[in-house]
Each structure stands twice: as C-alpha cells, then as structure tokens.
Design a protein around this motif. Structure first.
Motif, PDB file in Angstrom:
ATOM      1  N   SER A 184      -0.217  25.904 -34.436  1.00  0.00           N
ATOM      2  CA  SER A 184       0.877  25.591 -33.528  1.00  0.00           C
ATOM      3  C   SER A 184       1.663  24.367 -33.967  1.00  0.00           C
ATOM      4  N   VAL A 185       0.970  23.376 -34.529  1.00  0.00           N
ATOM      5  CA  VAL A 185       1.633  22.116 -34.871  1.00  0.00           C
ATOM      6  C   VAL A 185       2.136  22.098 -36.313  1.00  0.00           C
ATOM      7  N   SER A 186       1.297  22.527 -37.263  1.00  0.00           N
ATOM      8  CA  SER A 186       1.668  22.367 -38.676  1.00  0.00           C
ATOM      9  C   SER A 186       2.843  23.245 -39.083  1.00  0.00           C
ATOM     10  N   THR A 187       3.060  24.360 -38.376  1.00  0.00           N
ATOM     11  CA  THR A 187       4.168  25.249 -38.749  1.00  0.00           C
ATOM     12  C   THR A 187       5.485  24.869 -38.092  1.00  0.00           C
ATOM     13  N   LEU A 188       5.459  23.892 -37.179  1.00  0.00           N
ATOM     14  CA  LEU A 188       6.692  23.522 -36.481  1.00  0.00           C
ATOM     15  C   LEU A 188       7.748  22.978 -37.445  1.00  0.00           C
ATOM     16  N   ALA A 189       7.336  22.036 -38.297  1.00  0.00           N
ATOM     17  CA  ALA A 189       8.303  21.398 -39.190  1.00  0.00           C
ATOM     18  C   ALA A 189       8.974  22.396 -40.136  1.00  0.00           C
ATOM     19  N   PRO A 190       8.205  23.206 -40.901  1.00  0.00           N
ATOM     20  CA  PRO A 190       8.900  24.135 -41.802  1.00  0.00           C
ATOM     21  C   PRO A 190       9.734  25.178 -41.073  1.00  0.00           C
ATOM     22  N   LEU A 191       9.258  25.654 -39.897  1.00  0.00           N
ATOM     23  CA  LEU A 191      10.003  26.679 -39.169  1.00  0.00           C
ATOM     24  C   LEU A 191      11.349  26.149 -38.687  1.00  0.00           C
ATOM     25  N   PHE A 192      11.311  25.015 -37.989  1.00  0.00           N
ATOM     26  CA  PHE A 192      12.560  24.506 -37.426  1.00  0.00           C
ATOM     27  C   PHE A 192      13.449  23.864 -38.485  1.00  0.00           C
ATOM     28  N   ALA A 193      12.866  23.402 -39.575  1.00  0.00           N
ATOM     29  CA  ALA A 193      13.694  22.932 -40.688  1.00  0.00           C
ATOM     30  C   ALA A 193      14.485  24.096 -41.271  1.00  0.00           C
ATOM     31  N   ALA A 194      13.811  25.233 -41.459  1.00  0.00           N
ATOM     32  CA  ALA A 194      14.506  26.420 -41.970  1.00  0.00           C
ATOM     33  C   ALA A 194      15.548  26.910 -40.974  1.00  0.00           C
ATOM     34  N   ALA A 195      15.202  26.848 -39.684  1.00  0.00           N
ATOM     35  CA  ALA A 195      16.125  27.330 -38.659  1.00  0.00           C
ATOM     36  C   ALA A 195      17.427  26.532 -38.660  1.00  0.00           C
ATOM     37  N   PHE A 196      17.328  25.208 -38.643  1.00  0.00           N
ATOM     38  CA  PHE A 196      18.526  24.383 -38.552  1.00  0.00           C
ATOM     39  C   PHE A 196      19.224  24.221 -39.897  1.00  0.00           C
ATOM     40  N   ALA A 197      18.543  24.552 -40.977  1.00  0.00           N
ATOM     41  CA  ALA A 197      19.194  24.509 -42.290  1.00  0.00           C
ATOM     42  C   ALA A 197      20.019  25.765 -42.539  1.00  0.00           C
ATOM     43  N   THR A 198      19.550  26.912 -42.034  1.00  0.00           N
ATOM     44  CA  THR A 198      20.216  28.193 -42.328  1.00  0.00           C
ATOM     45  C   THR A 198      20.983  28.770 -41.147  1.00  0.00           C
ATOM     46  N   HIS A 199      20.516  28.486 -39.912  1.00  0.00           N
ATOM     47  CA  HIS A 199      21.085  29.116 -38.712  1.00  0.00           C
ATOM     48  C   HIS A 199      21.032  30.633 -38.825  1.00  0.00           C
TER      49      HIS A 199
END
Length: 323
Positions: A184-199
């Motif tokens: 739940s915690v370790s995947t937050l950074a890569p997921l939301f980084a990809a989300a806001f980088a690519t939309h």
C-alpha cells in the motif's frame, strides 16, 4: 545466520544456555516492573526466573562435561526460526496483559526449541535433559494461568487469550499485514509519479501493476527466507511468503485499479485519481486498525506511523511526477 538443522550438539547446548540466561533476566525485569502494581504476578515472574537459572545450571554442567569450559559465541538471534521479538522488557510500566502475552510466547518457543533439539541430538544424556526441559517448559503454562487469574481479578480483561491464537497471528496476520503495508505504501510514489507525469490512465495502470507485482515477489521471497518456521511454529515459510507476497500485490493493486478508467472519458484522469486517493485513505486507515487490533500497537501511534508515512510518500510521488 545458521539454520536450526545445521547446528551441532555443542551449538545447540550453547544456544540453550544463552537463551535460559536471557529469559531469566527478562523475567526478572518483568518482576521488577510489576512489583509495586501487581506484587502477586511479580512473584510468579521471580519464580520463573529462578527456574530458568536452574535450567541454565543443568545445561552448563552437561556442556562442560562434554565439551569443556569454552562456549561458542552463538545465540538465538544467530539461528533461523526464532521469533524476532521487540525488546519490550526495556520499557517501564507495561500493561500486565502485554507482559503475559510476551511470557506465553517465550514459553511456547522454549518448549518447541527443546523438543526439536532433543530430536536432533544423538547423545542419550543430552537428549534426556532436553526432553526433560521441554516437559518443564510445558509446566510453565500453570504459572501463566496464575497471571491470567490476576488479570481477571484486576478487571483488565474478561477472557484469557491462548498462546495458539498468538501463534496464528504470527503465522498469518503478521506476514499478511507486513505485505499489505509494503504494497500500500511503497507503490504510492511510483504510481502517482507516473500519473502526474503522463496524465494517462493506461500508462499509469501499467506502472502500478508492475510495481505491485514486483513488490509482491520481492516481499514474498524476503518473508520466506527470513524464518524457516522450525522453531517458532509459524508454519511453512513458503506459505507465509505466499501470504505476504499476495497481500503486498493486493495492497498495490487497490489504488492501481482505478486507473482502468478509460482515457476516452471526459476528465478520466481526475476521476481515476480521485478514486485512487479515496482507496489510499481507506487502505491506510485499515492498516492502522489492524496494527492496533492484532500487533499490540496503540491506535494513535499506528495512525501516526502509517497514515502520516503514507501521505508523505504520496506527496513525494505527486511532486516528482509534476516536476
């Protein structure tokens, strides 16, 4: 770190001697902590400490007869399979229920250790002593019962928790919770980084899927290799590893699945992100509750550790992705 099956008779006796000495000191620390609040329970722990000293004397005498005066520098923490316990005996004013649970775990582990050690040794005298000590450790359950009576009298709890239930927590709840926390915690950074980088929802979903599965595999192997279960009774290492790995993957997929919202929808990215953020909120509070319920962690402390930590990781991912 050595596997239990690799220990020689000399090392088995050395581990037993060191373990009895450590347990005796722990019980004396419990007795000192409880002396003013629960004097009857303090006497029980003092009695248990004296018994552990007697066990150490018998083991040391046998060791010196067989191998001489020099003990090899090996302790329980050097052997796979022992429960990794928090050093709660270094804390003052512990709840009596917390101390009782720790004592039950120690007794169960000691009994299992002597039983397993007796099976592994070939010397008749060593085997006899280890078997006798295993039976003596079983007798410590009667002392634990005295503690339960004290707890009932004090009104601290209405029903005694059994040691086997605690072992169930160690076998299933603990690895599952560790996996859920990591996923739940370790995947937050890569997921939301990809989300806001690519939309882009689909690309974000692929990143989250890869991160969740990768973390699950890593955590599964780490749990399986950390403890072979031979001493703790925690069950098959591969079963625990499977539980840990599965829950890690589930923890990551929880906030990844919302990004399956089709990119063709109007405001698809913000819809998926809003759902994912809500899922993250539910996940973190659920983890905090489970830690408080099963792992003897104060709820507010669990909330501070998990929710605050998760929010920080989430913010890092968003900041990096939006840079």
């Amino acid at each position: 770190m050595k596997a239990f099956a690799e220990l020689t008779e000399r090392e088995i006796l050395a581990v037993a001697i060191a373990g009895e000495e450590e347990d005796s000191r722990i019980y004396l620390a419990f007795a000192e902590d409880l002396a003013e609040r629960y004097p009857d329970s303090a006497k029980v722990f003092t009695e248990m400490a004296e018994q552990e000293k007697g066990h150490r004397h018998l083991l040391l005498k046998l060791y010196e007869q067989r191998f001489g005066p020099n003990l090899p520098p090996i302790r329980r923490q050097d052997v796979k399979g022992f429960i990794r316990r928090r050093p709660i005996w270094l804390t003052r004013n512990l709840a009596l229920d917390t101390i009782r649970k720790e004592a039950e775990t120690m007794e169960f582990e000691a009994e299992r250790f002597y039983a397993k050690a007796a099976e592994q040794t070939t010397d008749t005298g060593v085997r006899r002593l280890l078997s006798d000590l295993a039976e003596i450790e079983k007798g410590h359950e009667q002392l634990a019962a005295k503690l339960s009576e004290t707890i009932l009298t004090a009104g601290v709890r209405g029903e005694e928790d059994k040691t086997r239930r605690r072992m169930f927590v160690l076998q299933y709840v603990q690895p599952g919770l560790a996996g859920l926390m990591d996923g739940s915690v370790s995947t937050l950074a890569p997921l939301f980084a990809a989300a806001f980088a690519t939309h882009q929802n689909w690309q974000t979903f692929l990143v989250g899927l890869a991160a969740s599965i990768g973390a699950g595999i890593s955590m599964g192997f780490a749990e399986a290799l950390s403890d072979d279960g031979s001493m703790t009774g925690r069950g098959s290492p591969w079963l625990r590893g499977g539980i840990c790995g599965l829950m890690t993957t589930v923890g990551g997929l929880g906030h990844t699945l919302p990004y399956l919202v089709p990119d063709s929808w109007a405001n698809a990215f913000w819809i998926a992100t809003a759902i994912a953020g809500f899922v993250v909120f539910i996940e973190l509070w659920a983890i905090a509750y489970i830690r408080a319920r099963y792992m003897d962690t104060p709820f507010l402390q669990a909330v501070f550790q998990i929710v605050l930590g998760g929010v920080i990781v989430l913010a890092v991912g968003i900041l990096i992705g939006g840079a």
